[in-house]
Design a protein around this motif. Sequence first.
Motif, PDB file in Angstrom:
ATOM      1  N   ALA A  18      80.795  96.517  18.230  1.00  0.00           N
ATOM      2  CA  ALA A  18      82.137  96.579  18.828  1.00  0.00           C
ATOM      3  C   ALA A  18      82.163  97.600  19.958  1.00  0.00           C
ATOM      4  N   CYS A  19      81.558  98.770  19.712  1.00  0.00           N
ATOM      5  CA  CYS A  19      81.562  99.821  20.735  1.00  0.00           C
ATOM      6  C   CYS A  19      80.821  99.350  21.978  1.00  0.00           C
ATOM      7  N   HIS A  20      79.636  98.766  21.765  1.00  0.00           N
ATOM      8  CA  HIS A  20      78.807  98.388  22.905  1.00  0.00           C
ATOM      9  C   HIS A  20      79.444  97.260  23.708  1.00  0.00           C
ATOM     10  N   CYS A  36      85.106 101.222  17.107  1.00  0.00           N
ATOM     11  CA  CYS A  36      84.215 101.297  15.950  1.00  0.00           C
ATOM     12  C   CYS A  36      85.034 101.336  14.667  1.00  0.00           C
ATOM     13  N   VAL A  37      86.136 102.096  14.678  1.00  0.00           N
ATOM     14  CA  VAL A  37      86.984 102.223  13.483  1.00  0.00           C
ATOM     15  C   VAL A  37      87.635 100.873  13.173  1.00  0.00           C
ATOM     16  N   ALA A  69      84.234  98.227   5.963  1.00  0.00           N
ATOM     17  CA  ALA A  69      84.067  99.071   4.775  1.00  0.00           C
ATOM     18  C   ALA A  69      85.000 100.275   4.799  1.00  0.00           C
ATOM     19  N   LYS A  70      85.742 100.471   5.874  1.00  0.00           N
ATOM     20  CA  LYS A  70      86.596 101.641   6.059  1.00  0.00           C
ATOM     21  C   LYS A  70      85.794 102.935   5.913  1.00  0.00           C
ATOM     22  N   ALA A  71      84.554 102.902   6.393  1.00  0.00           N
ATOM     23  CA  ALA A  71      83.704 104.085   6.326  1.00  0.00           C
ATOM     24  C   ALA A  71      84.018 105.049   7.457  1.00  0.00           C
ATOM     25  N   LEU A  72      84.687 104.569   8.506  1.00  0.00           N
ATOM     26  CA  LEU A  72      85.081 105.425   9.612  1.00  0.00           C
ATOM     27  C   LEU A  72      86.601 105.523   9.614  1.00  0.00           C
TER      28      LEU A  72
END
Lengths: 254, 131
Positions: free
Chosen positions: A66-68, A207-208, A213-216
């Motif tokens: 997503a970021c890239h 990224c969030v 997984a809601k890891a961020l």
Amino acid sequence: MSFSRRAFLGAAGLSALGLTGKAAIDAFALQPPHEPASTPAGTRWAMVIDPKKCLEAGDCTACLDACHRTHNVPAIDNRAHEVKWIWKESFEHAFPSLQTDYPPDALRDKPVMVLCNHCDNPPCVRVCPTQATWKRSDGIVMMDWHRCIGCRYCVAACPYGSRSFNWSDPRPSIAQITPDFPTRSKGVVEKCTFCEERIARDEPPACVAACHAKALVFGNLNDPESDVRSLLRSHFTLRRKPELGTRPAIYYIV
Amino acid sequence: MRDRHAIIAALIVFFVVLTFPIWYARAAGTTSRGPEPKLPETEKTCVMPVEYMRASHMKLLLTWRDDVVRRNVRTWIAPDGKSYKASLSGTCLRCHANKAEFCDRCHTYAGVTPYCWECHVDPASIKGSGT
């Protein structure tokens, strides 16, 4: 004359010491290792990362992709020339100053997501000769690509490897160019901006938003009711290389 | 008059050299009338009066750039009260969608090469490629 030359020199030396001694002692005194948090009032963006939740998702690269995609980050195989905004680092490399030779199995040699720490005390900002990078009042370490002259002082100053230099035109290495965000050009440094362009639209960083997984978790550190603060209250967290005094805004649940 | 042929040949060469700029302009496809940028068909006005835009569009762009990147201000209010998203690719090129026949034509004529496009993307240039 009872005031001998010897006595005069002694008195002069003592008074010189008296005048400058305090400053000299201060200069050599150790800085306290943990200055109290001095975040300004208002918003202070931060992120809490839970590497275990991330690992449960297996070989997931949703946040990276997503970021890239959002920022036209090139995929360059040559490690000396690669461009990184968010990437995976082994736990031991991400936390080299951890005071144990026996990290828990759940994290040992496992990858954790790392990105620009958006430090309270960013060394990259201090060394930039053109103010192409600076600290915003909301904590984001921002980058002005128009003003970057490619000197790479910031790349050398960042202790986290969060800054990448474009050794060549990145466009051939971008699979699908997104016109909404400019690419960069040869000779310019780039890094994660905490998706300041998305925050401006009240959207969380890409990224969030992409992490199933809601890891961020992203939020305002100055708001005691925010998600990040409630995670920090209920979990023990680490920051990367705290001994350097950079005071990162990315926290890791261990 | 033994030199007649040589004189006529020299006159022809002289004439060709004299009118070279005309032939050259023909061959290069340029005219003496100006660059004639192709204006948008559906829109009537620019974000500022056309005289200002013609002379100072680059200054406006630099204001937008600094507003967005350095001041985190993404909306620009025109003197006539209309508001625009401050974006080179997103706003200028939305109306002036044909960059090649608008911006580039004029810049080629004026001999300027803005380096903005090393990073900023002309949406039309990538529509064909990829998916």
